[in-house]
Enzyme design. Structure first.
Site, PDB file in Angstrom:
ATOM      1  N   SER A 135       0.865  -1.180   0.000  1.00  0.00           N
ATOM      2  CA  SER A 135       0.000   0.000   0.000  1.00  0.00           C
ATOM      3  C   SER A 135       0.902   1.230   0.000  1.00  0.00           C
ATOM      4  O   SER A 135       1.752   1.382   0.872  1.00  0.00           O
ATOM      5  CB  SER A 135      -0.879  -0.030   1.261  1.00  0.00           C
ATOM      6  OG  SER A 135      -1.623   1.159   1.378  1.00  0.00           O
ATOM      7  N   LYS A 161      -1.084  -0.849  -4.326  1.00  0.00           N
ATOM      8  CA  LYS A 161      -2.311  -0.118  -3.962  1.00  0.00           C
ATOM      9  C   LYS A 161      -1.927   1.334  -3.712  1.00  0.00           C
ATOM     10  O   LYS A 161      -0.996   1.619  -2.969  1.00  0.00           O
ATOM     11  CB  LYS A 161      -2.918  -0.745  -2.706  1.00  0.00           C
ATOM     12  CG  LYS A 161      -3.978   0.099  -2.013  1.00  0.00           C
ATOM     13  CD  LYS A 161      -4.741  -0.733  -0.993  1.00  0.00           C
ATOM     14  CE  LYS A 161      -4.843  -0.050   0.346  1.00  0.00           C
ATOM     15  NZ  LYS A 161      -5.600  -0.857   1.320  1.00  0.00           N
ATOM     16  N   LYS A 163      -3.040   5.004  -2.323  1.00  0.00           N
ATOM     17  CA  LYS A 163      -3.991   5.741  -1.504  1.00  0.00           C
ATOM     18  C   LYS A 163      -4.422   6.971  -2.295  1.00  0.00           C
ATOM     19  O   LYS A 163      -3.565   7.658  -2.898  1.00  0.00           O
ATOM     20  CB  LYS A 163      -3.319   6.164  -0.200  1.00  0.00           C
ATOM     21  CG  LYS A 163      -3.053   4.987   0.736  1.00  0.00           C
ATOM     22  CD  LYS A 163      -4.375   4.415   1.236  1.00  0.00           C
ATOM     23  CE  LYS A 163      -4.176   3.526   2.441  1.00  0.00           C
ATOM     24  NZ  LYS A 163      -5.466   3.070   2.985  1.00  0.00           N
ATOM     25  N   ASP A 189      -7.345   3.050  -2.904  1.00  0.00           N
ATOM     26  CA  ASP A 189      -8.081   3.041  -1.632  1.00  0.00           C
ATOM     27  C   ASP A 189      -8.292   4.486  -1.182  1.00  0.00           C
ATOM     28  O   ASP A 189      -7.338   5.239  -1.011  1.00  0.00           O
ATOM     29  CB  ASP A 189      -7.270   2.274  -0.575  1.00  0.00           C
ATOM     30  CG  ASP A 189      -8.010   2.143   0.760  1.00  0.00           C
ATOM     31  OD1 ASP A 189      -9.178   2.565   0.856  1.00  0.00           O
ATOM     32  OD2 ASP A 189      -7.398   1.593   1.708  1.00  0.00           O
ATOM     33  N   GLU A 214     -11.232   0.789  -3.412  1.00  0.00           N
ATOM     34  CA  GLU A 214     -11.556   0.359  -2.054  1.00  0.00           C
ATOM     35  C   GLU A 214     -12.169   1.522  -1.270  1.00  0.00           C
ATOM     36  O   GLU A 214     -11.636   2.634  -1.273  1.00  0.00           O
ATOM     37  CB  GLU A 214     -10.252  -0.110  -1.396  1.00  0.00           C
ATOM     38  CG  GLU A 214     -10.374  -0.605   0.029  1.00  0.00           C
ATOM     39  CD  GLU A 214      -9.014  -1.041   0.594  1.00  0.00           C
ATOM     40  OE1 GLU A 214      -8.042  -1.224  -0.190  1.00  0.00           O
ATOM     41  OE2 GLU A 214      -8.910  -1.183   1.824  1.00  0.00           O
ATOM     42  N   ASP A 239     -13.902  -2.029   2.811  1.00  0.00           N
ATOM     43  CA  ASP A 239     -13.014  -2.266   3.951  1.00  0.00           C
ATOM     44  C   ASP A 239     -13.786  -1.840   5.208  1.00  0.00           C
ATOM     45  O   ASP A 239     -14.479  -2.661   5.836  1.00  0.00           O
ATOM     46  CB  ASP A 239     -11.715  -1.456   3.728  1.00  0.00           C
ATOM     47  CG  ASP A 239     -10.761  -1.424   4.900  1.00  0.00           C
ATOM     48  OD1 ASP A 239     -11.085  -1.972   5.960  1.00  0.00           O
ATOM     49  OD2 ASP A 239      -9.661  -0.826   4.772  1.00  0.00           O
ATOM     50  N   LYS A 263      -9.953  -7.545   7.505  1.00  0.00           N
ATOM     51  CA  LYS A 263      -8.954  -7.235   8.537  1.00  0.00           C
ATOM     52  C   LYS A 263      -9.458  -7.836   9.843  1.00  0.00           C
ATOM     53  O   LYS A 263     -10.543  -7.445  10.309  1.00  0.00           O
ATOM     54  CB  LYS A 263      -8.811  -5.725   8.708  1.00  0.00           C
ATOM     55  CG  LYS A 263      -8.179  -5.008   7.532  1.00  0.00           C
ATOM     56  CD  LYS A 263      -8.157  -3.509   7.773  1.00  0.00           C
ATOM     57  CE  LYS A 263      -7.503  -2.780   6.611  1.00  0.00           C
ATOM     58  NZ  LYS A 263      -7.772  -1.327   6.657  1.00  0.00           N
ATOM     59  N   GLY A 291      -4.220  -4.643   5.749  1.00  0.00           N
ATOM     60  CA  GLY A 291      -3.139  -4.403   6.705  1.00  0.00           C
ATOM     61  C   GLY A 291      -3.420  -3.167   7.534  1.00  0.00           C
ATOM     62  O   GLY A 291      -4.152  -2.267   7.110  1.00  0.00           O
TER      63      GLY A 291
HETATM   64  O1  SMG Z   1      -0.326  -2.519   6.698  1.00  0.00           O
HETATM   65  O2  SMG Z   1       0.232  -2.384   4.620  1.00  0.00           O
HETATM   66  C1  SMG Z   1      -0.385  -1.981   5.596  1.00  0.00           C
HETATM   67  C2  SMG Z   1      -1.255  -0.757   5.432  1.00  0.00           C
HETATM   68  C3  SMG Z   1      -2.313  -0.995   4.441  1.00  0.00           C
HETATM   69  O3  SMG Z   1      -3.349   0.884   3.465  1.00  0.00           O
HETATM   70  C4  SMG Z   1      -3.334   0.114   4.379  1.00  0.00           C
HETATM   71  N1  SMG Z   1      -4.222   0.171   5.394  1.00  0.00           N
HETATM   72  O4  SMG Z   1      -7.493   1.389   4.769  1.00  0.00           O
HETATM   73  O5  SMG Z   1      -6.528  -0.357   4.090  1.00  0.00           O
HETATM   74  C5  SMG Z   1      -6.498   0.687   4.728  1.00  0.00           C
HETATM   75  C6  SMG Z   1      -5.267   1.151   5.471  1.00  0.00           C
HETATM   76  C7  SMG Z   1      -5.580   1.421   6.908  1.00  0.00           C
HETATM   77  C8  SMG Z   1      -4.427   1.838   7.756  1.00  0.00           C
HETATM   78  S1  SMG Z   1      -3.742   3.317   7.276  1.00  0.00           S
HETATM   79  C9  SMG Z   1      -2.786   3.950   8.547  1.00  0.00           C
HETATM   80 MG    MG Z   2      -8.571   0.326   3.236  1.00  0.00          MG
END
Ligand code: SMG
Ligand code: MG
Length: 368
Positions: A135, A161, A163, A189, A214, A239, A263, A291
């Protein structure tokens, strides 16, 4: 199994680089670890709440308070405990899924260590290794983003991925797609940063052949996601919205989600995560493991979960060094884009004493 003591360990690990999402920027990972002590074994779990309630309503110190005042006393009152009975004992406490999940996996880890069984075997894993995905946070420039993406692809990550948020969406996604070419798996996402009135704008992402978008809209907006799905070619993955098997079915049947990110913390534990995996499989909906910037404790357990049969999409399952120069466990490593499923008893890893000490902020023990 008899629980004799629960310990909470607050840790802080610096990130190798800041991680920006639509809701904030993290510079380090402040995490809460739970240690379950029994006469025969100890187990570890990680609470994935963030320090602030910005991913979801939970936050680290709120989760710790719920654990100390309600959740730990509830399991402490049981004459004997197994992971399978923890969830039921905690049903009188509403909410707090991340706190509950951490307690349950710590107890399950202790139970499996005593039984010499791995978490992967217990959950029903069918693969010896899982593909690694990464991500990539919001950056201050497209050049910086392309540089980061190049680094992850060179390292071997099998899926990227990105953001996104309003103002950081079509242009960076177009730039990445043009830069990496058609062969690379890319998804986005938004962490709920848009509203359904942005449908025409989000449809501008359709030409970039994304695996999915996402959580474009707010957590509680299943109707909006279903309406948006009718306007986009890009499949919608949920999510934050999916907090239980019931919500998963609602999301699928209403047309709000074609894919689900699972998750364990968000849904209240690994057993609940497996139920959502099963219900999605029954509906023909593919899932992947999300994650929460976990330390090696949560990361190793997520790798085991990702080895279940319906986790057919690449998850946010990355190596420890994606986030940390020094993890508190021996690092989770990626080889040729794959991460091996731990085979040791329980979650297969434990904190390294020295690393735990270095990261430690404070700890608290409760004798039962
Ligand atoms: O652990 O690789 C990881 C982070 C993956 O983008 C990620 N998580 O919404 O999916 C999500 C985000 C939530 C945590 S962001 C601090
Ligand atoms: Mg997410």
């Amino acid at each position: 199994m008899k629980l004799t003591r629960i310990e909470l360990h607050w840790v802080r690990l610096p990130l190798v680089a800041p991680f920006q999402t639509s809701f904030g920027t993290e510079y380090d990972r402040e995490a809460l670890l739970v240690k379950a002590v029994t006469p025969d074994a100890v187990g570890w779990g990680e609470c994935v709440a963030m320090p602030q309630p910005d991913y979801s309503a939970e936050y680290v110190d709120g989760a710790a308070d719920a654990l100390v005042r309600f959740l730990i006393p509830a399991v402490g009152a049981l004459p004997t405990v197994t992971a399978a009975t923890v969830g039921h004992a905690l049903t009188t406490v509403k909410g707090h899924p991340m706190a509950k999940a951490a307690l349950e996996i710590a107890i399950l880890d202790a139970q499996l260590r005593q039984a010499h069984m791995s978490l992967a075997e217990y959950l029903g894993a069918v693969r010896p290794a899982v593909p690694a995905g990464v991500s990539v946070g919001i950056m201050s420039s497209i050049a910086e983003l392309l540089d980061a993406v190049d680094g992850y692809l060179a390292a071997g990550y099998q899926r990227i991925k990105l953001k996104i948020q309003p103002g950081w969406d079509v242009a960076p996604v177009r730039a990445v797609r043009e830069h990496v070419g058609d062969g690379v798996a890319v998804q986005v996402d938004a962490n709920g940063a848009y509203t359904v009135t942005d449908a025409a704008h989000l449809a501008k992402l359709d030409p970039f052949d994304l695996l999915m978008i996402e959580q474009p809209l707010a957590e509680d907006d299943l109707r909006g996601h279903a309406a948006l799905a009718r306007r986009l070619r890009t499949p919608i993955c949920l999510d934050e919205s999916v907090t239980s098997p019931v919500r998963a079915v609602e999301a699928i049947e209403s047309g709000a989600a074609a894919i689900i990110n699972i998750k364990p913390g968000r849904v209240g534990g690994y057993l609940q995560a497996r139920r959502i995996h099963d219900v999605c499989a029954a509906h023909g909906v593919p899932v992947w493991v999300g994650g929460m910037v976990e330390t090696g404790i949560g990361r190793a357990a997520n790798v085991a979960l990702a080895a279940l049969p319906n986790f057919t999409l690449v998850g946010d399952v990355s190596a420890s060094d994606r986030f940390f120069a020094r993890d508190i466990t021996p690092p989770v490593v990626m080889r040729d884009g794959w991460i091996e499923v731990p085979t040791g008893p329980g979650i297969g890893v434990e904190p390294d004493e020295a690393a735990l000490k270095e990261a430690s902020v404070r700890s608290e023990g409760i004798d039962l």
